[in-house]
Design an enzyme around this catalytic site. Structure first.
Site, short mmCIF file in Angstrom:
data_model
loop_
_atom_site.label_atom_id
_atom_site.label_comp_id
_atom_site.label_asym_id
_atom_site.label_seq_id
_atom_site.Cartn_x
_atom_site.Cartn_y
_atom_site.Cartn_z
CB CYS A 1 -3.83 -18.02 4.00
SG CYS A 1 -5.63 -17.90 3.87
CG ASP B 1 -8.90 8.59 5.64
OD1 ASP B 1 -8.83 9.70 6.19
OD2 ASP B 1 -9.97 7.95 5.56
CB CYS C 1 -0.97 -0.02 1.18
SG CYS C 1 -0.18 -0.04 2.81
#
Length: 413
Positions: free
Chosen positions: A347, A303, A287
């Site tokens: 996973c 944010d 990110c």
């Protein structure tokens, strides 16, 4: 409160990023119980009016456009509540965008609670082709459960008045609906209501917040994972409940609404399934390409990480691109991938989940590792449930056929 537009988060080129600009800071005319941003006012003690200056507005627009190396530059306006700045502020923003566009196409996305819209706002949105995000949680009982004014008054009818104005003025809008401990019970009702309200694109945002056991510096109550232990708030959604919520809506969508209505997490899942950019940061491997700028020019890593530890600097003192490309921000983005526990790396749905948002990684794995996402159980339920449908749609795309064929396939099973 949160970013609605998935396309506003896509990495489009060598220099392409997004900043959620909050010209009114955390100021809002509502006091939603679950809002994580209202308390950010405490970061700026002694300030009575949170309002971006015209000088700062022009500087942000100029540097933001100059920093991009792509033909389309998107500004995302948010809050708090951005309409509190008044219409003249955004008319100036459009003039500055035209002044510094240098031949680029400039787009604007505007997230609002919808309660202060009028015909003048709608004309402005229409004339400037601005995409509107409306925050609405569902039917009246659902929306008004947590979304109220500071005096406790309900807000649903004012929001619906705003939506009706958007319709009458042919303004394009999408919806953002939180999924909290109350609204999670009404998946089908909410989905059908949003369709009836005219929302063609929906985002269902899980509410997950932790409250500090003792108030931290600056008086902030809500915690980021780096801050240690806290208690999950009463309004946070349960992991399994969130998974069931998504499955319920998906089962209706995949049988009758594919290519007619768009749900952000369904689009992102299919994109990850075929190896494309998911278009939303929480489901990307890394990110850091969606930052937040406060009313005074302070730039934060995200944010959801508007805390002193994640302050990158201030545009009045440091060039925007220097902050965006700083080691601090690069490390912030990479740690999303590098901090995954072994439990996640093994996973079966890692390819589409990627650990989701770091904000939610505050649990321990069954083996005692740190950094498990609070919503893991729910996401596993959802991603495993949708896998055969995603596989079918991926094959249709591969063979240059419309993914909407999945509806016929479903109804023949």
């Amino acid at each position: 409160m949160d970013i609605l537009f998935s396309d506003a988060l896509k990495i489009q080129g060598p220099n392409s990023f997004q900043i959620v600009v909050k010209p009114a800071g955390a100021s809002c005319n509502l006091s939603c119980t679950y809002c994580y941003y209202l308390e950010k006012r405490k970061l700026y003690p002694g300030i009575n009016e949170f309002r971006m200056s015209d000088v700062l507005l022009e500087k942000i627009i100029k540097e933001f456009i100059e920093a991009h190396e792509v033909p389309v530059v998107t500004f995302t306006w948010q809050g708090g509540e951005p309409t509190l700045m008044g219409l003249d502020f955004f008319k100036k923003a459009i003039r500055y965008q035209k002044k510094y566009s240098r031949g680029r196409t400039i787009e604007n996305a505007f997230q609002t609670n919808g309660t202060k819209l009028n015909s003048d706002w709608c004309k402005f949105f229409k004339d400037n082709n601005i995409l509107i995000g409306i925050s609405i949680d569902g039917k009246e009982h659902n929306h008004d459960h947590y979304r109220r004014t500071f005096s406790g008054s309900p807000t649903f009818r004012k929001v619906m008045d705003g939506i009706n104005l958007l319709h009458r003025n042919s303004v394009e809008f999408n919806t953002l609906s939180t999924v909290n401990d109350y609204s999670v019970r009404f998946a089908s009702e909410t989905y059908r209501f949003l369709k009836e309200a005219g929302s063609g694109y929906m985002q269902f945002l899980p509410v997950v917040e932790r409250a500090a056991l003792n108030h931290r510096d600056m008086g902030l109550e809500l915690l980021a994972p780096v801050h240690g232990n806290g208690s999950v708030t009463r309004w946070s959604v349960g992991p399994a409940d969130y998974g069931e919520f998504l499955i319920t809506i998906f089962d209706e969508w995949v049988r009758s609404d594919v290519a007619r209505y768009f749900v952000q997490i369904f689009d992102a899942t299919l994109a990850n399934y075929v190896g494309d950019n998911p278009g939303i940061c929480v489901f990307g491997e890394t990110c850091g390409d969606a930052m937040a700028m406060e009313y005074n020019g302070d730039l934060y890593s995200c944010d959801h990480f508007v805390y002193p530890e994640y302050l990158l600097g201030n545009i009045a003192k440091t060039p925007l691109l220097d902050m965006v490309k700083s080691k601090q921000q690069l490390d912030f983005g990479i740690i999303k991938r590098s901090s995954l526990p072994g439990y996640c790396l093994d996973c079966d749905v890692l390819y589409t989940c990627h650990g989701e948002c770091p904000k939610h990684r505050f649990l321990a794995t069954p083996g005692g590792e740190t950094g498990l996402n609070y919503l893991c159980e729910g996401y596993k339920m959802f991603f495993m449930h949708v896998e055969p449908f995603m596989h079918f749609m991926a094959e249709e795309l591969k063979n240059e056929r419309p993914p909407a064929n999945v509806m016929k396939w479903c109804n023949e099973q």
